[in-house]
Design a protein around this motif. Structure first.
Motif, PDB file in Angstrom:
ATOM      1  N   VAL A  24       0.836  -1.204   0.000  1.00 40.27           N
ATOM      2  CA  VAL A  24       0.000   0.000   0.000  1.00 40.27           C
ATOM      3  C   VAL A  24       0.871   1.255   0.000  1.00 40.27           C
ATOM      4  N   ILE A  25       0.436   2.238  -0.770  1.00 37.97           N
ATOM      5  CA  ILE A  25       1.037   3.573  -0.759  1.00 37.97           C
ATOM      6  C   ILE A  25       0.052   4.501  -0.055  1.00 37.97           C
ATOM      7  N   TYR A  26       0.522   5.211   0.965  1.00 38.78           N
ATOM      8  CA  TYR A  26      -0.316   6.198   1.648  1.00 38.78           C
ATOM      9  C   TYR A  26       0.101   7.588   1.181  1.00 38.78           C
ATOM     10  N   LEU A  27      -0.787   8.265   0.479  1.00 36.43           N
ATOM     11  CA  LEU A  27      -0.557   9.671   0.157  1.00 36.43           C
ATOM     12  C   LEU A  27      -0.899  10.490   1.392  1.00 36.43           C
ATOM     13  N   THR A  28       0.022  11.314   1.852  1.00 34.08           N
ATOM     14  CA  THR A  28      -0.169  12.107   3.057  1.00 34.08           C
ATOM     15  C   THR A  28      -0.175  13.589   2.695  1.00 34.08           C
ATOM     16  N   PRO A  29      -0.560  14.462   3.616  1.00 34.58           N
ATOM     17  CA  PRO A  29      -0.516  15.899   3.313  1.00 34.58           C
ATOM     18  C   PRO A  29       0.879  16.425   3.026  1.00 34.58           C
ATOM     19  N   ASP A  30       1.923  15.687   3.450  1.00 36.17           N
ATOM     20  CA  ASP A  30       3.296  16.167   3.302  1.00 36.17           C
ATOM     21  C   ASP A  30       4.151  15.266   2.420  1.00 36.17           C
ATOM     22  N   GLY A  31       3.557  14.323   1.693  1.00 38.05           N
ATOM     23  CA  GLY A  31       4.325  13.428   0.842  1.00 38.05           C
ATOM     24  C   GLY A  31       3.634  12.088   0.711  1.00 38.05           C
ATOM     25  N   PHE A  32       4.405  11.009   0.901  1.00 35.07           N
ATOM     26  CA  PHE A  32       3.808   9.685   0.881  1.00 35.07           C
ATOM     27  C   PHE A  32       4.678   8.706   1.648  1.00 35.07           C
ATOM     28  N   VAL A  33       4.066   7.607   2.043  1.00 29.20           N
ATOM     29  CA  VAL A  33       4.789   6.498   2.653  1.00 29.20           C
ATOM     30  C   VAL A  33       4.366   5.227   1.927  1.00 29.20           C
ATOM     31  N   PHE A  34       5.260   4.255   1.884  1.00 26.28           N
ATOM     32  CA  PHE A  34       5.017   3.030   1.142  1.00 26.28           C
ATOM     33  C   PHE A  34       5.312   1.830   2.016  1.00 26.28           C
ATOM     34  N   SER A  35       4.368   0.913   2.076  1.00 25.76           N
ATOM     35  CA  SER A  35       4.560  -0.354   2.771  1.00 25.76           C
ATOM     36  C   SER A  35       4.612  -1.446   1.721  1.00 25.76           C
ATOM     37  N   GLY A  36       5.773  -2.075   1.583  1.00 22.89           N
ATOM     38  CA  GLY A  36       5.985  -3.043   0.520  1.00 22.89           C
ATOM     39  C   GLY A  36       5.310  -4.377   0.769  1.00 22.89           C
ATOM     40  N   GLY A  37       5.339  -5.215  -0.240  1.00 21.92           N
ATOM     41  CA  GLY A  37       4.766  -6.550  -0.159  1.00 21.92           C
ATOM     42  C   GLY A  37       5.838  -7.603  -0.354  1.00 21.92           C
ATOM     43  N   GLY A  38       5.401  -8.787  -0.742  1.00 14.97           N
ATOM     44  CA  GLY A  38       6.342  -9.867  -0.965  1.00 14.97           C
ATOM     45  C   GLY A  38       6.781 -10.534   0.324  1.00 14.97           C
ATOM     46  N   PRO A  39       7.723 -11.498   0.229  1.00 19.09           N
ATOM     47  CA  PRO A  39       8.146 -12.259   1.412  1.00 19.09           C
ATOM     48  C   PRO A  39       9.019 -11.474   2.378  1.00 19.09           C
ATOM     49  N   ASP A  40       9.699 -10.425   1.908  1.00 22.13           N
ATOM     50  CA  ASP A  40      10.606  -9.659   2.774  1.00 22.13           C
ATOM     51  C   ASP A  40      10.366  -8.170   2.560  1.00 22.13           C
ATOM     52  N   PRO A  41       9.214  -7.667   3.006  1.00 19.17           N
ATOM     53  CA  PRO A  41       8.878  -6.267   2.711  1.00 19.17           C
ATOM     54  C   PRO A  41       9.572  -5.294   3.650  1.00 19.17           C
ATOM     55  N   THR A  42       9.716  -4.086   3.172  1.00 16.22           N
ATOM     56  CA  THR A  42      10.182  -2.981   3.996  1.00 16.22           C
ATOM     57  C   THR A  42       9.292  -1.781   3.706  1.00 16.22           C
ATOM     58  N   ALA A  43       9.507  -0.707   4.422  1.00 20.75           N
ATOM     59  CA  ALA A  43       8.670   0.480   4.266  1.00 20.75           C
ATOM     60  C   ALA A  43       9.542   1.682   3.943  1.00 20.75           C
ATOM     61  N   LEU A  44       8.894   2.727   3.491  1.00 20.61           N
ATOM     62  CA  LEU A  44       9.602   3.884   2.988  1.00 20.61           C
ATOM     63  C   LEU A  44       8.804   5.137   3.322  1.00 20.61           C
TER      64      LEU A  44
END
Length: 249
Positions: A148-168
């Motif tokens: 999932v990508i969260y669009l925020t008022p100040d940018g965005f954050v990303f929560s990855g998928g797959g077997p070894d996900p990370t966030a951004l």
């Protein structure tokens, strides 16, 4: 026939004074559709104030391209949340549809998120699905329910998928910051973790109720007769100061 007394006109307050937030990401992000490198559809999102860009190829299972400022070069992000390194041979990563990105940079360009994605009759965006919300807008990919990508008022954050996900986190025109998916979930939480722990919505509701109570109190004070001179009207003062329960006795 006696017409009922007309109630007070509603008092419209500035959104900030009423304790409500703005529409958040919906007020900051716009979108425009174009064509990807393979001739398929591509939806581009831009944060008009800060210049963040997200390019979503409709064929993608979760990978996308983005930039974190108006002058930063495009970067590729995998569906797991890994930002691909820039080429070392002097070449640059390009946009799938650079003309759309250039068009969105023009003042007033782009379509609002609600207009583009907020209706049951909205045009599909390939494997991407957009869930409108305040203050954040969630962008999902049908290829992986955890991505999932969260669009925020100040940018965005990303929560990855797959077997070894990370966030951004990509906000405030700063370079991407990696973090764990659990840390991102805690950051983006909108519901209380425990039954007695208030959510952000509960806090906003309490602020709004307090503001309305203050308005009602002010109106009651304005409706009271002026205070009598000293030594006169003591019975009236006593009556006004008594609690309402005492008046019913």
């Amino acid at each position: 026939f006696v017409a009922p007394e007309r109630p007070h006109e509603r008092e419209k307050l500035p959104r900030g004074e009423a304790g409500f937030l703005s529409l958040g990401a919906q007020a900051e992000w716009v979108t425009m559709d174009g064509l990807g490198e393979m001739g398929d559809g591509c939806s581009t999102l831009m944060h008009k104030r800060l210049g963040h860009v997200i390019e979503l190829p409709h064929r993608s299972f979760g990978a996308f391209r983005f930039s974190y400022s108006k002058v930063a070069p495009p970067r590729k992000c995998s569906m797991e949340g890994q930002v691909m390194p820039l080429p070392t041979d002097g070449t640059e990563i390009g946009w799938e549809d650079p003309e759309v990105v250039a068009d969105l940079e023009e003042p007033g360009a782009g379509e609002g998120l609600m207009s583009r994605f907020g209706s049951i009759n909205s045009r599909p965006a390939g494997r991407w699905e957009v869930a409108m919300g305040v203050p954040n807008v969630a962008v999902y990919n049908t290829g992986d329910p955890h991505l999932v990508i969260y669009l925020t008022p100040d940018g965005f954050v990303f929560s990855g998928g797959g077997p070894d996900p990370t966030a951004l986190i990509v906000e405030h025109c700063e370079a991407p910051k990696p973090l764990s998916v659990p840390a991102l979930i805690a950051r983006m939480r909108h519901q209380p973790m425990q039954p007695n722990q208030p959510s952000e919505t509960d806090v906003l509701r309490e602020k709004a109720l307090a503001k309305r109570a203050a308005i009602r109190k002010r109106r009651l004070l304005e409706a009271l007769p002026p205070l009598p001179e000293e030594g006169m009207g003591q019975d009236l003062l006593l009556l006004v100061s008594r609690p309402s329960s005492a008046l019913k006795l």
